[in-house]
Design an enzyme around this catalytic site. Structure first.
Site, PDB file in Angstrom:
ATOM      1  N   HIS A  73       0.839  -1.195   0.000  1.00  0.00           N
ATOM      2  CA  HIS A  73       0.000   0.000   0.000  1.00  0.00           C
ATOM      3  C   HIS A  73       0.875   1.246   0.000  1.00  0.00           C
ATOM      4  CE1 HIS A  73       0.528   0.631   4.408  1.00  0.00           C
ATOM      5  NE2 HIS A  73       0.365  -0.675   4.542  1.00  0.00           N
ATOM      6  N   ASP A  75      -0.129   4.287   1.181  1.00  0.00           N
ATOM      7  CA  ASP A  75      -0.417   5.257   2.239  1.00  0.00           C
ATOM      8  C   ASP A  75       0.310   4.907   3.538  1.00  0.00           C
ATOM      9  OD1 ASP A  75      -2.242   3.041   2.283  1.00  0.00           O
ATOM     10  OD2 ASP A  75      -3.546   4.113   3.668  1.00  0.00           O
ATOM     11  N   ASP A 105       6.302   0.130   7.247  1.00  0.00           N
ATOM     12  CA  ASP A 105       4.894  -0.124   6.887  1.00  0.00           C
ATOM     13  C   ASP A 105       4.467   0.862   5.804  1.00  0.00           C
ATOM     14  OD1 ASP A 105       2.261  -0.890   6.837  1.00  0.00           O
ATOM     15  OD2 ASP A 105       1.737   0.024   8.742  1.00  0.00           O
ATOM     16  N   GLU A 137      -5.168   1.771   2.776  1.00  0.00           N
ATOM     17  CA  GLU A 137      -5.055   0.544   3.572  1.00  0.00           C
ATOM     18  C   GLU A 137      -5.185   0.877   5.041  1.00  0.00           C
ATOM     19  OE1 GLU A 137      -3.304  -2.766   5.852  1.00  0.00           O
ATOM     20  OE2 GLU A 137      -2.685  -0.682   5.852  1.00  0.00           O
TER      21      GLU A 137
HETATM   22 ZN    ZN Z   1       0.680  -1.698   6.327  1.00  0.00          ZN
END
Ligand code: ZN
Length: 387
Positions: A73, A75, A105, A137
């Site tokens: 993802h 974002d 992340d 996400e």
């Molecule tokens: Zn994540």
């Protein structure tokens, strides 16, 4: 030949885009699209309703079945109110760690996947490397489903999807599913001395929350299934984390709003749980309307994430075992887009660099050793696709 950027150079570029979920991600998507185009790989966008965000997918290599999807993802979570030792939007290396918002992340994995694309092109893979990049996400995995559906419709079917959420490059083959609602209970105000003539939104909301408590008690008392036994706790939970309502001790509340979420073990259906809750809301609402027809229970669905169910002889699991040598299995308590890929019929697992404990933190970091392990994974994957 275009300049071949290293994974680290790509990570530097990705982190510099402050793609917090509340804002647009189109600058990042533009960059990724032109990067892929420089390697002769055409990307496709799937926009959100307002057109200020897009998911992107692409396929490198021949248009045949049996490829592998690498999914991440774009974002990241906000940095507001967090105390950072260095600029969150600049990758800073200190003590063997790459600091920056999203390094863990999950722009680290996205950078590795993008760096693998020229490798796949140059190696002449026999099966395609498919790349998937979502948005929103962090708002509850709401951006990926239309992209996944379009990939399933337009690309030759991939045999496996690897979702690179941080797992320390360990194989994760299961997670709980979930869904959430904002609930707005609309009552009717009267002086509380005339209670039976009004409808207290707070007291009606309490019935719905008590229904949740009862389901938790019931779930805890049920025999634990084999799949559910992998999770902690080994049953579906219902939770309300925010509530507000009312104006005075002696007025029946006109409004009460609360948020509720389900965390559903694989083997149970997220939609069944949602339907049971909706039915209970309808039942409570009918009793409220019998007193005052203007009373109501209004539901706003916030997110839906299907569970990732461990597969029997799953292709994605076999692939990741082959590439990492990991023979263990692990389930996690957080939801990911892996459940959404599986729901579209893909064999899916989670495997990515970094530790989920670092995600969303101030001074988020990805260990250089994890990033390097991720790069070895990508090199092995390209070799696998070339066989
Ligand atoms: Zn994540």
């Amino acid at each position: 030949m275009p300049e071949q950027l290293t994974p680290r150079q790509i990570l530097d570029r990705l982190v510099a885009f402050p793609t917090v979920s509340r804002g647009s991600n189109l600058d990042l998507v533009d960059w990724v699209e032109s990067y892929l185009a420089s390697w002769g790989v055409a990307a496709h966008r799937v926009y959100n309703e307002t057109g200020d965000k897009a998911a992107l997918y692409a396929s490198a290599g021949p248009a045949v079945e049996g490829g592998v999807i690498l999914s991440g993802h774009s974002d990241v979570v906000p940095v507001d109110g967090q105390d950072w030792s260095s600029d969150p939007w600049t990758v800073t290396e200190r003590d063997g760690r790459l600091y920056g918002r999203g390094t863990c992340d999950m722009k680290g994995f996205v950078a590795l996947a993008l760096a693998a694309v020229p490798l796949a092109v140059q190696r002449g893979v026999k099966r395609p490397l498919q790349f998937a990049l979502s948005y929103d996400e962090e708002l509850g995995c709401t951006g990926a489903p239309p992209m996944i559906a379009e990939m399933a419709r337009t690309l030759p079917r991939a045999s496996a999807a690897v979702i690179g959420e941080p797992s320390r490059m360990k194989l994760v083959n299961g997670h709980k599913g979930g869904t959430g609602f904002w609930v707005h209970v609309k009552g009717f105000e009267v002086h509380s001395s005339l209670l039976p003539e009004g409808v207290s939104a707070i007291m009606e909301a309490a019935r719905l929350i008590q229904w949740m408590n009862d389901r938790n008690d019931e779930n805890r008392a049920k025999p634990v299934t084999e799949i559910a036994g992998l999770f902690r706790p080994p049953f579906t939970t219902l939770h309300s984390g925010q509530i507000s309502g009312g104006t005075a001790h002696n007025i029946t509340a006109a409004d009460c709003r609360f948020v509720m979420e389900f965390r559903v073990v694989p083997g149970e259906s997220v939609e069944d749980w949602a339907a049971r809750f909706e039915a209970e809301c309808t039942r409570v609402e009918a009793a409220m309307k019998a007193v005052r027809p203007e009373a109501a229970v209004l539901l706003d669905r916030i997110f839906v994430v299907p569970a990732l169910t461990p597969e029997t002889n799953g292709a994605a699991e076999a692939l990741v075992r082959r590439l990492t040598g990991d023979n263990g299995t692990m389930v996690v308590s957080y939801g990911t887009e892996a459940g959404q890929f599986q729901a579209e019929g893909y064999s899916a697992v989670v495997c990515g660099p970094g530790d989920i404990a670092q995600a969303h933190q101030p001074d988020e970091y990805l260990e250089v050793s994890e990033f390097e392990a991720g790069w070895r994974f990508m090199q092995a994957l390209v070799e696998d696709l070339a066989q």
